[in-house]
Motif scaffolding. Sequence first.
Motif: not given
Ligand code: MN
Length: 298
Positions: A10-12, A16-21, A51-53
Amino acid sequence: MTIRTIGVPMDLGADRRGVDMGPSAIRYAGLSTTLDDIDRSTIDRGDLTVPHAEERDPERAATNAKYLPEVEAICTRLADEVDDTLADGALPLVLGGDHSIAIGTLAGAAREAEIGAVWFDAHSDINTPATTPSGNVHGMPLAAALGLGEFADTPWANAPNLSEENVVLVGLRSVDEHERERIRDSDVTAYTMSDIDERGVVDVTEEALAVATDGVDGIHVSLDMDWLDPSHAPGVGTPVRGGVTYREAHSAMELVADHDDALRSLEVVEVNPILDSHNETAELATELAASALGKRVL
Ligand code: MN
Ligand code: DIR
Ligand code: MN
Ligand code: MN
């Protein structure tokens, strides 16, 4: 007791994008072999689908609780996973992802039991949509779980058997103005980094565990990797100087393991591989999870 790993990419809930990894990086750091050193069986249930943003309506990011409908959907699924895991007699190890996922972990852990929570974090995560300076839900999970402010009207987000008296924050050093008032007006217990400076991490963590476990069936332990000093954990979205050291973090997690009769669920969040240096924050997250689950040198 079997440990069941549940990844939540989850990064929603964070800017800062990337925490989904994070879940992927923690697995790559050797989580399963590290946990094999502990005398417990482990099973990895894979990741929930997040889902991705880019797939979502950008309007969803222009609110004072960004992507809250998506957070609701994911946390509701996570709560079911955590509840199922506990019903099977296993211990959920939830890998984040940003800290908004704690809403789901807490709701699941509290479904069939009275719980306490220990929150190792630089931040207090007790904002609501009315008080947030960022709109990021990862700054709100404790308020959501406790049903504070506007969250009184969002039953999906409220952990049913969690009360303020058993919620303990450890290691605070970045608290927003309205969060400060909310903590003062509540029965939540909070220890800042100054308390750790004065009393030491062992004393503070022991007291935190005593407060959290008092009169409940078990506790949830939530480890936000920004609890550590950024010199040890650079791969986080919102680093704050002045955090605990490598040894202090291990020491606190070993105390958690000493209370394994109370430990009901464990969560490690906010690892951001994009901002990390050679996966060191994910490696540290892996080590700390293992310490909390009972890994010892001898
Ligand atoms: Mn993602
Ligand atoms: C800040 C940052 N208090 C907010 N919170 C973070 O956006 O509400 N929590 N980073 O982990
Ligand atoms: Mn947090
Ligand atoms: Mn934090």
